[in-house]
Design a protein around this motif. Structure first.
Motif, short mmCIF file in Angstrom:
data_model
loop_
_atom_site.label_atom_id
_atom_site.label_comp_id
_atom_site.label_asym_id
_atom_site.label_seq_id
_atom_site.Cartn_x
_atom_site.Cartn_y
_atom_site.Cartn_z
N VAL A 151 0.79 -1.39 -0.38
CA VAL A 151 -0.10 0.19 0.11
C VAL A 151 0.75 1.60 -0.56
CG1 VAL A 151 -2.14 -1.03 1.10
CG2 VAL A 151 0.06 0.05 2.71
N TYR A 152 2.31 1.52 -0.05
CA TYR A 152 2.89 2.66 0.37
C TYR A 152 3.05 3.03 -1.12
CZ TYR A 152 6.49 -0.79 -1.42
OH TYR A 152 7.45 -1.93 -2.40
N LYS A 153 3.19 2.30 -1.99
CA LYS A 153 2.79 2.33 -3.89
C LYS A 153 1.51 3.74 -3.84
CE LYS A 153 5.56 -0.77 -5.40
NZ LYS A 153 6.13 -1.74 -6.76
N SER A 199 -2.03 11.06 -10.97
CA SER A 199 -2.26 9.87 -9.90
C SER A 199 -1.91 8.73 -11.17
CB SER A 199 -2.90 10.52 -9.17
OG SER A 199 -2.82 9.30 -8.41
N PHE A 200 -3.15 8.44 -11.50
CA PHE A 200 -3.15 7.53 -12.59
C PHE A 200 -1.82 6.84 -12.90
CE2 PHE A 200 -3.66 5.56 -16.68
CZ PHE A 200 -4.06 4.10 -16.19
N LEU A 201 -0.99 7.61 -14.39
CA LEU A 201 -0.08 7.54 -15.00
C LEU A 201 0.83 7.18 -13.72
CD1 LEU A 201 0.16 10.84 -17.07
CD2 LEU A 201 -0.47 8.28 -17.38
N HIS A 202 0.99 8.11 -12.15
CA HIS A 202 1.82 7.51 -11.65
C HIS A 202 2.08 5.71 -11.37
CE1 HIS A 202 4.04 8.42 -7.39
NE2 HIS A 202 4.34 7.58 -7.91
N TRP A 208 3.06 -1.45 -13.21
CA TRP A 208 4.00 -1.58 -14.71
C TRP A 208 5.02 -2.41 -14.64
CZ3 TRP A 208 8.25 -0.73 -17.41
CH2 TRP A 208 8.41 -1.32 -18.27
N LYS A 209 5.98 -1.80 -13.71
CA LYS A 209 7.30 -2.48 -12.95
C LYS A 209 7.01 -3.59 -11.43
CE LYS A 209 9.24 2.21 -13.19
NZ LYS A 209 10.26 3.29 -12.36
N GLY A 213 7.97 -8.55 -13.11
CA GLY A 213 8.63 -9.75 -12.66
C GLY A 213 8.28 -10.79 -12.52
N SER A 214 6.79 -10.74 -12.89
CA SER A 214 6.42 -12.68 -12.70
C SER A 214 6.07 -13.23 -14.04
CB SER A 214 5.25 -11.90 -11.61
OG SER A 214 4.56 -11.42 -12.78
N LEU A 215 5.57 -14.21 -13.76
CA LEU A 215 5.20 -14.23 -14.68
C LEU A 215 4.56 -13.77 -16.00
CD1 LEU A 215 5.08 -18.06 -13.80
CD2 LEU A 215 7.07 -17.37 -14.53
#
Length: 439
Positions: A151-153, A199-202, A208-209, A213-215
């Motif tokens: 949630v920090y993101k 805010s949405f773009l952020h 996306w990042k 790193g996942s499948l």
């Protein structure tokens, strides 16, 4: 133990960020109130009521669906499924947002004339149309980060949003304010639209990042099951949310007209409405940001408990959380009641606000407990029950405002607030009690 540490960490992050943001927002709202005046605050409150209905139309249920489905997949150790579900939720949120924008665009003249009493131009509604898809997609991504316990993101994105909103609002108000109430509302909504897009773009970059790193999600073949699960949550929640939000918007819009029917003129009705909704209620709601943040974290945690069949854990955690909320809300109510004069003078430099703070202070206990109860119910797959209760509450409140406020005047409006909160809390609390008894 690791899950508990993560929950505590997320709670601390949310609480700290929420307190800082609420302090910033509260003082910024004070700046707006002092800049545009009480009548403009009343008009802007009507615009916000319409705006909130648009947000509900665009994103009702998608945050809950994203949070619950991703949390349930992670509880079953299915990371690929969780990523696939999040992607589908974002797609659905885009479609919902575009649909809501189209409806608002087509109905802009009707909204301006019949809902906002021609106090502003349709340009403000067009701005709202631009914001709705971005708000809806942000809601889905917020749900994903809540479910994966990052949630920090969300907090980082919210900080960025508030900074952009404050900067844009200050600049636009300085440019538009000499032109009157209509342009002041236009400036405030335009600043909000810019901040929502930012805010949405952020959020999307962070999302996306996070998933990179996942499948690859496309390897997971059962996407149709996610469509059904998303719709199973969003459709009933959306329908009841639309009804509730429509009724809530109607309630806010008929308050000034009901006050006028009691003998008040148009300007005095908007001023009185602005004092309670735009000045007193923000102070009452200020500490609620702590409860709101905590309540949002309860949804994925209780979803995990429910999926894993940890029913004793659900009962014990519910009792602990409600007890802590009760103690906290009582302390807040006492403080606001005792220091109402000081708060009124310090924040607004208006002594008349203190009277309404003392009147509304007892509601704090009921309001805060109700928020936590709603969070637990949503985590236990009872989100539709929450919405049905809210709809019933709105119907009773509207009936009271329409029929009795013209007779009782402004005191009748204050009574309607109490009736609304008591009904909502009583029915939600009864529903939670019945569910816990069955576990």
């Amino acid at each position: 133990m690791r899950a508990l540490k993560i929950f505590v960490f997320n709670t601390i992050i949310l609480l700290l960020s929420s307190v800082i943001l609420q302090v910033i927002t509260t003082f910024f709202n004070i700046y707006i109130s002092n800049t545009i005046g009480e009548e403009a605050v009343g008009v802007f409150s009507l615009v916000i009521s319409v705006y909130m209905f648009g947000i509900t139309l665009a994103s009702a249920g998608i945050n809950i669906a994203s949070t619950r489905i991703v949390a349930e997949e992670l509880a079953c150790k299915n990371e690929v499924g969780a990523k696939a579900a999040a992607k589908r939720c974002i797609l659905f949120s885009l479609l919902f947002g575009l649909g809501a924008s189209f409806i608002f665009f087509v109905c802009s003249d009707f909204i301006t004339v019949h809902c906002l009493h021609n106090r502003i131009s349709p340009k403000v509604i067009y701005l709202i149309c631009i914001a709705l898809p971005f708000i809806s997609m942000s809601s889905a991504i917020n749900g994903y980060f809540t479910a994966v316990r990052r949630v920090y993101k969300n907090a980082f994105a919210k900080f960025g949003e508030e900074i952009v909103k404050i900067a844009c609002t200050a600049l636009l108000l300085k440019s538009f304010m000499p032109d009157g109430i209509d342009y002041a509302c236009y400036a405030l909504i335009l600043a909000d639209v810019i901040s929502e897009i930012t805010s949405f773009l952020h959020l999307y970059i962070l999302y996306w990042k996070d998933k990179r790193g996942s499948l690859i999600e496309s390897l997971y073949r059962d996407l149709e099951s996610y469509n059904r699960r998303i719709l199973r949550i969003t459709v009933p929640v959306a329908i009841t949310s639309y009804i509730r939000s429509g009724l809530s918007t109607m309630k806010q819009l008929i308050i000034p007209s009901s006050l006028q029917r009691s003998g008040m003129n148009s300007s005095n009705a908007l001023i009185s409405y602005g004092i309670v909704n735009g000045m007193a209620m923000p102070i009452i709601m200020f500490p609620m940001i702590l409860v709101n943040s905590f309540s949002g974290l309860l949804i994925p945690e209780f979803s995990r408990y429910h999926t894993q069949g940890k029913y004793k854990k659900i009962k014990s955690t519910s009792i602990l959380i409600l007890t802590c909320t009760l103690i906290f809300s009582i302390l807040v109510a006492i403080c606001i009641f005792a220091f109402s004069d000081e708060l009124s003078n310090l924040i607004y430099r208006k002594t008349e606000i203190a009277k309404y703070l003392r009147i509304l202070a007892p509601l704090i206990v009921i309001m805060y407990l109700d928020i936590v109860i709603d969070g637990i119910l949503k985590g236990l797959d009872a989100q539709v029950d929450v919405m049905v209760v809210n709809v019933f509450d709105c119907i009773i409140s509207i009936a009271f405002i329409y029929f009795l406020v013209p007779i009782l005047g402004f005191s009748g409006y204050i009574m309607s607030i109490f009736i609304s909160e008591v009904v909502d809390f009583s029915l939600s609390g009864y529903r939670l009690l019945k569910i816990l008894q069955k576990l």
